[in-house]
Design a protein around this motif. Sequence first.
Motif: not given
Length: 283
Positions: A101-102, A154-155, A157-163
């Motif tokens: 991802x990015x 690739x997804x 809308x499902x896998x995005x977060x701030x850690x």
Amino acid sequence: MKRGLLVILMFVSFCLNGQGYKIGVRAGVNYSKLQGPLQEAEDFSFSSGIHFGINYTYYPIKDLGFRGEVLYIQRGSKQNYNGDGFHLIRLPNGTKLYEEGTSVMNLDNTLAYFSIPLTVQYQVNRRFEVFGGLSVDFLVGPSGRGKVDFESSSRPEEIFFVQSYDFRYGSDPARGANFNIQPVSIIVDGDKIDVPKIVGAYYQFDELDGKKFNAFNMNVIGGVNYFLNTGYYIGARFEYGLFDVTNDRMDISLEGVTEENEFIYRDDVDRQIGFNVSFGFRF
């Protein structure tokens, strides 16, 4: 800590018994960063810290001295990354998912050293003093603070977060994370997965092969002091690291992994450069 205090006491005792000498103290701020090969979306910038210590100068002849110091100094570097990357997601069944991802990452590392600078001093005139030499440095307190904003390619809308990063490089264990804070929830193949909100320095590693930063370093030193009077002075110095600050066995690429989902290790040399400004007194 006890060994450090013993060294300081021995140093002070030696100073007080010397002839043709001056004792001094100084403190101030420093700015430093790592300098080495960069990945395409990566850059290093200056990080600030403090320093303070005592020094002893022996003068074999007028205006020429040999100075030793006992110094606590905080060096470091800000690491920024904004581009294609990956993130390790640990699934409940023990499987490791390396999601592409990015990544937008900001990390501010602080590397505290017990430093022993050894320099040659020359008093140009009553106002200016120039010096040069080496410092021998022992890492005593490496830490880091920052965060990463990750979004799957690739997804999204499902896998995005701030850690968030809370790194204690000297003591963090492999797979270490703060599970007492409410985790971040994501969706993986229709299942809800919890991702730690705060992770340690080695969260992505199953086992450690040393620590991220090497315990020993040396720096070339050069600078100038300007005396306000016979005792007080303002000083500036430049430092250039001689050795690799990072441990190649724990320094991994941020861009991705191999086809076998193995880390790509960065076999490079990251030197530390910096400058500091001090306010000091000698007597």
